[in-house]
Each structure stands twice: as C-alpha cells, then as structure tokens.
Enzyme design. Structure first.
Site: not given
Length: 259
Positions: A221, A250-251, A150, A38, A152, A11
DNA sequence: ATGGTCGAACCTCGA
C-alpha cells in the site's frame, strides 16, 4: 483556500465490517483525505452516516461482494471521476479520483493477479500500463497529485519479509516491478520511502499462519506523490495499530502529512 | 507444513 495536509490510504477489506474501526481511526487522526479500497458494497448500502457525522464527505464507486473504492474528505471535493482511460465506467470498481482543496487524488485498487501462472497475471501487468496511460491522458505531473491505494506489488527487497523466498512470486515478480516502475516514471515519488530507509515495515499481513504476529508481511500500500507534493512532505507513517485490533483488515493505513 | 483465515453472500469465491 484550505488545502489538505493529512492524506491517508487504507484497504479496509469490507467497509461494513470495518466502519467502526474506520470511524475511530478518522476521529483519532483527522486526515483531510482518506482513500479506501475493497469496500465490497454497492453504493446504496455504503455506511455513509458513520463517516458524514464525523464531518466527512464520501464519494464511492462500489459493487457487491468484491473490489470497490471510496474517498472520504473533510474539505470540498470536486471533479470526481472513475475508471481508467479506456473504461471510465470502471466495470470492476477499482479507481476513483477527485480534487480535494486543489490536490488531485487518484485512489486505486490494483488487481491482485491471483498467481503468476494464470491469465490474471498479465492482465494485472496490462492494468498497470493502462493506469500509466490514464495518468498521461488525464493528469499533470507538474501539479499537486497523490496516487495512492493498494498496488498489490512490493517494490524492493526491504518491502518483503523474505526476498529470497518470494522473488518471482505474486506481489514480488520482476514483471510487476517493471510495470509499477512505469507508473512511477509518470513523475511520482514513494512518499513513505522518501522519509524511511529501513526494511521490515509492512502494510499487509496474511490473516493465516500467524503472519502478523511474526511480521511476515509486505509493503504493498503506497502513497505516490508528484515532485511539488514531495517538496512539502513532512511525515509519512504506516500506522500498524489498527492491525492489532479484533477483527482487523488484513491491511493497515498509510498516512502522509504535508507542510 | 502448498497449510492457514477472513468478508460477503449464499456455500463458494476472491484475496
């Protein structure tokens, strides 16, 4: 025919902000397939050139500002499709699938859910059920397939930094566990978990509050693989290094190697 | 410490 042996998912949280880091990572690791989520960009503005000059074909399904998925591959790509079975146009640009050198690759960005209190939470659960129906309808669990992206959802206590504190909250709710479990029941194995038993290995850390520095993260992930792919699995890693760079996503990437 | 920080795009939203 050449078949992929290195498959990764990341991501990127905005491909235009991350294309330098993604290019560097591709040059260093040379995966045959990189699934991105994303991307946050319309298809016409995707920075193709930075990846094609590294030898990758890139298939994209994006929109302005949020969501967006892409598959970069260094082997021939066929049978590209988007969306879930009942939304092939993929209004939210969350799913892109392709066949790369005989391996079916399904790349997903599962809805965040926002909060367990909001209507977006049951919508997230329904989205995961629709993903399962999509697999049942269009894919074959007896063939080589990787479902990555991802999700979530952190599945187990060892996939979160504080299971007692987080249980029942977004990303770690029993309803999310059941919904993602139903997806796995299609006939998939968590590739990273098949090779690594230890906890504290995360793929996402909030930008805020020094969460990365303190390893307060989640493993959300995943690369899920069918049995035939699991039998060839030689390596699965979470590469934390890109998360240490200036202006990171952030991933961080998850990388598989097959024999 | 219900705060904090990002990306994208227009100043607020989604995460």
């Amino acid at each position: 025919m050449f078949r992929p042996v290195k498959i990764a998912t990341w991501n990127v949280n905005g491909i235009r902000a991350r294309v330098g880091a993604v290019g560097d990572w591709l040059a260093q690791h040379r995966p045959d397939v990189l699934c991105m989520q994303e991307t946050k960009v319309v298809d016409d503005d995707f920075p193709f050139e930075e990846l094609t000059r590294l030898g990758y074909v890139v298939k994209v399904s994006g929109q302005a500002g949020y969501n967006g998925v892409a598959i970069a591959a260094s082997l021939p790509v066929n049978d590209v499709s988007t969306g879930l079975y009942d939304d092939l146009v993929d209004a939210e640009r969350r799913v892109i699938s392709a066949t790369v050198g005989g391996l079916r690759v399904v790349n997903v960005y599962v809805p965040n859910g926002k909060s367990v209190e909001l209507p977006s939470f049951p919508e997230k659960l329904r989205w995961l059920e629709r993903l399962r129906v999509t697999l049942d309808t269009r894919e074959d669990p007896t063939k080589d397939l990787v479902l990555c992206g991802d999700f979530n959802v952190a599945l187990e206590d060892r996939d979160v930094y504080d299971p007692v504190r987080l249980r029942g909250r977004l990303h770690f709710h029993p309803d999310e566990h059941r919904a993602l479990g139903r997806v796995l029941d299609f006939g998939l194995v968590d590739a990273y978990r098949a090779l690594h038993a230890e906890g504290g290995r995360f793929s996402w850390w909030d930008y805020r509050g020094g969460d990365f520095r303190n390893n307060r993260g989640l493993r959300i992930d995943y690369a899920f693989v069918t049995r035939s792919v699991a039998a060839r699995l030689s390596r699965a890693e979470i590469d934390v290094e890109p998360r240490r760079l200036p202006k990171p996503s952030d991933h961080t990437p998850v990388l598989l190697e097959l024999s």
